[in-house]
Design an enzyme around this catalytic site. Sequence first.
Site, mmCIF file in Angstrom:
data_model
loop_
_atom_site.group_PDB
_atom_site.id
_atom_site.type_symbol
_atom_site.label_atom_id
_atom_site.label_comp_id
_atom_site.label_asym_id
_atom_site.label_seq_id
_atom_site.Cartn_x
_atom_site.Cartn_y
_atom_site.Cartn_z
ATOM 1 N N GLU A 1 0.818 -1.229 0.000
ATOM 2 C CA GLU A 1 0.000 0.000 0.000
ATOM 3 C C GLU A 1 0.849 1.276 0.000
ATOM 4 O O GLU A 1 0.643 2.162 0.833
ATOM 5 C CB GLU A 1 -0.976 -0.019 1.181
ATOM 6 C CG GLU A 1 -1.898 -1.226 1.120
ATOM 7 C CD GLU A 1 -2.852 -1.347 2.311
ATOM 8 O OE1 GLU A 1 -2.828 -0.467 3.193
ATOM 9 O OE2 GLU A 1 -3.600 -2.327 2.368
ATOM 10 N N ASN B 1 2.211 -4.790 -3.298
ATOM 11 C CA ASN B 1 0.809 -5.153 -3.085
ATOM 12 C C ASN B 1 -0.012 -3.907 -2.787
ATOM 13 O O ASN B 1 0.439 -3.022 -2.054
ATOM 14 C CB ASN B 1 0.763 -6.110 -1.876
ATOM 15 C CG ASN B 1 -0.572 -6.765 -1.662
ATOM 16 O OD1 ASN B 1 -1.186 -7.249 -2.625
ATOM 17 N ND2 ASN B 1 -1.041 -6.794 -0.425
ATOM 18 N N HIS C 1 -10.329 -6.112 -2.509
ATOM 19 C CA HIS C 1 -11.398 -5.963 -1.514
ATOM 20 C C HIS C 1 -12.553 -5.277 -2.244
ATOM 21 O O HIS C 1 -12.539 -4.058 -2.440
ATOM 22 C CB HIS C 1 -10.916 -5.112 -0.331
ATOM 23 C CG HIS C 1 -9.843 -5.780 0.473
ATOM 24 N ND1 HIS C 1 -10.070 -6.932 1.196
ATOM 25 C CD2 HIS C 1 -8.538 -5.467 0.658
ATOM 26 C CE1 HIS C 1 -8.945 -7.304 1.806
ATOM 27 N NE2 HIS C 1 -7.997 -6.432 1.488
ATOM 28 N N GLU D 1 -5.925 -10.566 -1.652
ATOM 29 C CA GLU D 1 -6.740 -10.397 -0.443
ATOM 30 C C GLU D 1 -8.226 -10.334 -0.792
ATOM 31 O O GLU D 1 -8.978 -9.553 -0.221
ATOM 32 C CB GLU D 1 -6.339 -9.107 0.291
ATOM 33 C CG GLU D 1 -4.877 -9.019 0.656
ATOM 34 C CD GLU D 1 -4.522 -7.780 1.466
ATOM 35 O OE1 GLU D 1 -5.427 -7.124 2.006
ATOM 36 O OE2 GLU D 1 -3.316 -7.470 1.552
ATOM 37 N N ASP E 1 -12.059 -10.391 -1.090
ATOM 38 C CA ASP E 1 -13.329 -10.677 -0.437
ATOM 39 C C ASP E 1 -14.384 -9.817 -1.112
ATOM 40 O O ASP E 1 -14.069 -8.834 -1.772
ATOM 41 C CB ASP E 1 -13.290 -10.486 1.095
ATOM 42 C CG ASP E 1 -12.596 -9.225 1.560
ATOM 43 O OD1 ASP E 1 -12.531 -8.249 0.786
ATOM 44 O OD2 ASP E 1 -12.122 -9.209 2.714
#
Length: 657
Positions: free
Chosen positions: A323, A366, A401, A430, A432
């Site tokens: 990030e 990432n 996300h 990651e 979801d």
Amino acid sequence: MRALARLAAATLLVAAPLAAVTVSAADAADEPVPITVLTSDFEDGTAQGWAGRAAETVAHSTAVAHGGTGSLEITGRTASWQGPSLDVLGVLEKGTAYTISAWVRTVSGTDNARLSVERRTGEVASYDQVVGNTAVNAGGWVELTGRYTLATDVDLLRIYVETAAGTGAFHIDDVTVSYVPSLPIQTDIPAVRDAVTSFPVGAAITGAETVTTHGDLLERHFDSVTPGNALKWDATEPSENTFTYAQADPLIAWAKANGRAVRGHTLVWHNQTPAWVFTGADGQPMTATPEDKELLLSRLENHIRNVAGHYGDDIAVWDVVNEVIDENQADGMRRSTWYAVTGLDYIRTAFRVAREVLPDAKLFINDYNTNIPAKRDKLYDLVAQLRSEGVPVDGVGHQMHINVSWPSVAETEAMIRRFMPLGVEQQVTEMDVSIYTSEGESFPTPPADRLLRQAYVYRDMFALFQRYAAEITSVTLWGLADDNTWLDTFPVTRKDAPLLFDTRLQAKPAYWGVVDPSRITSPSPSVSPSSSPSIPSSASPSTSPSASGGPGACAVAYRVTGSWPGGFQGDVKVTNTGAATVSGWALTWQYAGDQRIAQLWNGALTQSGPAVTVTNTSWNGTLAPGASASFGFLGSWTGSNPAPSAFTLNGAACTPL
Ligand code: 9MR
């Protein structure tokens, strides 16, 4: 099955050493029934086993009460960490997700209260926060409530309440610890890792997800794991040059023992990095001076040499930096302390050192929202620049996300295509899919239409990833099941359900979106009418002897998984050890004691005196040779609780295991 499972509301109320244990029967498949394993209501005039953490005074009080007339008062504190504490060793079992709740108020003034668990294994102590700082005052009771799963064997286990700042007196009352019994995992549905073969599919985990039923689910479905928090700086180097791997080592050991890959997450981040890292030699916050820059980069190098070196080749992929992009900055760089003190050099140093330590590992950058064109392009520019300088960036991680209405497949495809000219690997790191589309929404339980939309998102995104299998080298979900997701508290506190398995570890429509989209519309996947199993009547369980494979063609493992005075929980696994497929089954046994089953899931129950018959549900009736079905139950007993010694499947004797 519903009708059978919805037995008369049997209630077991029995005394346990610390509290009453209450089991109410209901339809467990649809309505989870919490079991309370501990209650401290302070109504009997005692402190009910609670003690101070040091020399403070802990005593029964009738000055105020949340319920009834008594509470517990804590006075004479000389430090904010002092407060009431209760031994729960033997009450909390490893691998079970408990809800812990306590009501708190101060005697006067305000503070922040928090609730934690202290555990020790040998000489090593850990303090797990269950409920963070919560404002409390003398005007009324405030509930602290949170979830806790014990992941390791311990010698000492205590729950305690403390405050953040002051040493004032406070009260606690009506402390409860409860859990919803987990269901056995479904063993008659395809494994995600078998259904998706274009790339490995992983899950982010905590230690609790490698044990008991969660561990079964993880082992069955996932090719790789990402420690969700255990490898971050605050977990691995909490103080300078003191490295601890207590959280991460068990996870990596689980992966090694089970032959699963590990994504290392993460060596450098602006979050979950202890304050000492950014504190200069003069004790002041670091600024952009040459001295601070040199110190910060040397701490970074030391951290990576130790953490990456500790695991060596056991972790073959690392999120080296996490990030770092802020698309609202002209140069695209997040204004973190890392950036303020070192510019881009922290990224260059991190990749250089990681490559030196791990010449064979894949090194990733990432980030989230990489589907948003402005952010995507800033990340692209940075990776292009770093690679042109010779900085060893092997791959780009897309966190993904997302939610049920955003982003589109087209935007996501554009994200993948954008990075293809760079020749880097790409991984979804990651993923979801929140059921919410705005911060204002909050559902007590996930609505069916959202679960269906979610299934279609998973279907479409996985289809996209599979079309780009030459670029996408792995896909990781940010969690194992909906009982543990960071989205329950972000961006607001509400129950979310973003993963493939529900809070009781059962497959959701989203699971079918990944594994077999033709079954999405069937949330509880049932066998189609044409192939529906013939379910033998419990009154004549030998009606399908030809299908059973004959005597001795089955094996039964009957286990008591929890027991307390008067009550118990058990599970049964029946395996077809014959050569023929069993189509519809009835399993019988006789209890030697006075056991009564009150509630049963993943099967249908008939009990007549000591004689028990359990038949299959619509979805676990077919047992190919070697296949198993499992069901669980709650029951009562008096006197003793011996396991049955003989079982029959469709009338044929089974081997007890
Ligand atoms: O899942 C993690 C959660 O348990 C932590 O509280 C949180 C704190 O920063 O970090 C979560 O993981 C994050 C990951 O490390 C980086 N991308 C965003 C994830 C969700 O916040």
